[in-house]
Write a protein that holds these residues in place. Structure first.
Motif, PDB file in Angstrom:
ATOM      1  N   ARG A 151       0.827  -1.210   0.000  1.00 25.02           N
ATOM      2  CA  ARG A 151       0.000   0.000   0.000  1.00 25.02           C
ATOM      3  C   ARG A 151       0.860   1.260   0.000  1.00 25.02           C
ATOM      4  O   ARG A 151       0.524   2.251  -0.660  1.00 25.02           O
ATOM      5  N   GLU A 152       1.952   1.208   0.744  1.00 26.22           N
ATOM      6  CA  GLU A 152       2.836   2.373   0.796  1.00 26.22           C
ATOM      7  C   GLU A 152       3.560   2.580  -0.534  1.00 26.22           C
ATOM      8  O   GLU A 152       3.823   3.722  -0.933  1.00 26.22           O
ATOM      9  N   GLN A 153       3.896   1.497  -1.213  1.00 24.17           N
ATOM     10  CA  GLN A 153       4.590   1.590  -2.492  1.00 24.17           C
ATOM     11  C   GLN A 153       3.737   2.270  -3.558  1.00 24.17           C
ATOM     12  O   GLN A 153       4.233   3.051  -4.362  1.00 24.17           O
ATOM     13  N   GLY A 154       2.456   1.931  -3.583  1.00 16.99           N
ATOM     14  CA  GLY A 154       1.622   2.356  -4.696  1.00 16.99           C
ATOM     15  C   GLY A 154       1.737   1.357  -5.830  1.00 16.99           C
ATOM     16  O   GLY A 154       2.689   0.564  -5.903  1.00 16.99           O
ATOM     17  N   ILE A 155       0.790   1.398  -6.746  1.00 13.03           N
ATOM     18  CA  ILE A 155       0.683   0.351  -7.758  1.00 13.03           C
ATOM     19  C   ILE A 155       1.863   0.311  -8.718  1.00 13.03           C
ATOM     20  O   ILE A 155       2.327  -0.763  -9.112  1.00 13.03           O
ATOM     21  N   ASP A 156       2.413   1.471  -9.107  1.00 14.32           N
ATOM     22  CA  ASP A 156       3.501   1.477 -10.088  1.00 14.32           C
ATOM     23  C   ASP A 156       4.801   0.925  -9.515  1.00 14.32           C
ATOM     24  O   ASP A 156       5.477   0.110 -10.155  1.00 14.32           O
ATOM     25  N   ASN A 157       5.173   1.357  -8.312  1.00 17.21           N
ATOM     26  CA  ASN A 157       6.393   0.835  -7.690  1.00 17.21           C
ATOM     27  C   ASN A 157       6.251  -0.655  -7.382  1.00 17.21           C
ATOM     28  O   ASN A 157       7.200  -1.423  -7.548  1.00 17.21           O
ATOM     29  N   TYR A 158       5.051  -1.039  -6.928  1.00 18.75           N
ATOM     30  CA  TYR A 158       4.814  -2.459  -6.665  1.00 18.75           C
ATOM     31  C   TYR A 158       4.987  -3.271  -7.938  1.00 18.75           C
ATOM     32  O   TYR A 158       5.641  -4.331  -7.933  1.00 18.75           O
TER      33      TYR A 158
END
Length: 271
Positions: A151-158
């Motif tokens: 959740r902290e990463q966000g979808i793009d970084n994940y």
């Protein structure tokens, strides 16, 4: 003499009956690739054949704290292969990670795969929001820590991180398993989504199982691959193909296209 040989006779009869059953099957897929549908389909297959369905991952999950086989489960499954995997009469599914052991190449193989870029998008919403937490305390703690990170990463970084650490090795290993198997069938998520009836029939034909047309149609009607309303807290969120085009930034898509270049070409996903 008859009493003395009774146990041997039982074992011979058991072995004779086992050899008459069809070759066992390993059904390889990934997370977020219509697992609920797959279970319904394979349950129907077993009802109409001499196959038995074995879902070891689900069984280990349900055991919770009773045993600790580690994670991923496949390390344990491969060590105990001679106790768990029979060459005749069983379907092992769904297998969401590569699994290999001596003699595995003699099993029938089904590969049911989705575009890895879409798997990443669905994986983000699943592991970050909707997926149930494990019952085992050790696994639950690790899962929740990972959920916070996602959740902290966000979808793009994940997506960029998981592509390298999770899906690229998985699809590469699946390629190796396919190329070293004696018999295999490859099906895509889009085939399931676009013509579910034909998809079911392909699997039934590959396994040489006669499934009544009425039952095929019932399963196809229940499948409903695409959801009209997206809900990030639901296990089945959208079911759409090429959702990565609207969910991810253009730079992220470019990175994923480069990362998965060989994977997309080999498994015939759109580039």
């Amino acid at each position: 003499m008859m009493l003395k040989n009774r146990q041997e006779q039982k074992e011979i009869i058991k072995a004779y009956n086992l050899l008459r059953k069809p070759p066992s099957v390993i059904f390889y897929t990934t997370h977020k690739c219509a697992s609920v549908f797959v279970n319904k389909l394979l349950s129907c297959i077993t009802k109409n054949s001499d196959y038995r369905l074995k879902n070891y991952s689900s069984a280990i999950w349900s055991l919770g704290n009773q045993i600790d086989v580690g994670s991923p489960y496949e390390d344990f499954l491969e060590k105990a292969y001679d106790r768990l995997y029979k060459t005749k009469g069983e379907i092992y599914a769904p297998q969401r990670r590569p699994l290999d052991f001596p003699g595995r190449e003699n099993f029938k193989h089904i590969f049911f795969l989705r575009d890895p870029r879409d798997v990443l998008v669905s994986g983000y919403y699943s592991f970050g929001y909707s997926h149930k937490t494990p019952k085992a305390e050790k696994q639950k703690q690790k899962f929740n820590e990972t959920r916070v990170k996602i959740r902290e990463q966000g979808i793009d970084n994940y997506a960029c991180e998981a592509a390298i650490n999770w899906l690229l090795p998985l699809y590469d290993k699946y390629r190796e398993l396919l190329e070293t198997s004696d018999t295999h069938l490859y099906l895509t998520y889009d085939e399931f989504k676009d013509d579910t009836t034909r998809f079911i029939q392909k699997i039934a034909d590959f396994l040489e199982v006669n499934v009544p047309e009425k039952e095929i149609q019932e399963i196809a009607n229940e499948a409903s691959p695409v959801q009209q309303n997206k809900d990030i807290m639901q296990h089945k969120r959208s079911g759409l193909s090429q959702q990565y085009l609207t969910e991810l930034e253009s730079d992220t898509i470019q990175k994923l296209n480069e990362t998965f270049a060989e994977v997309l070409s080999y498994w015939n996903f759109p580039i």
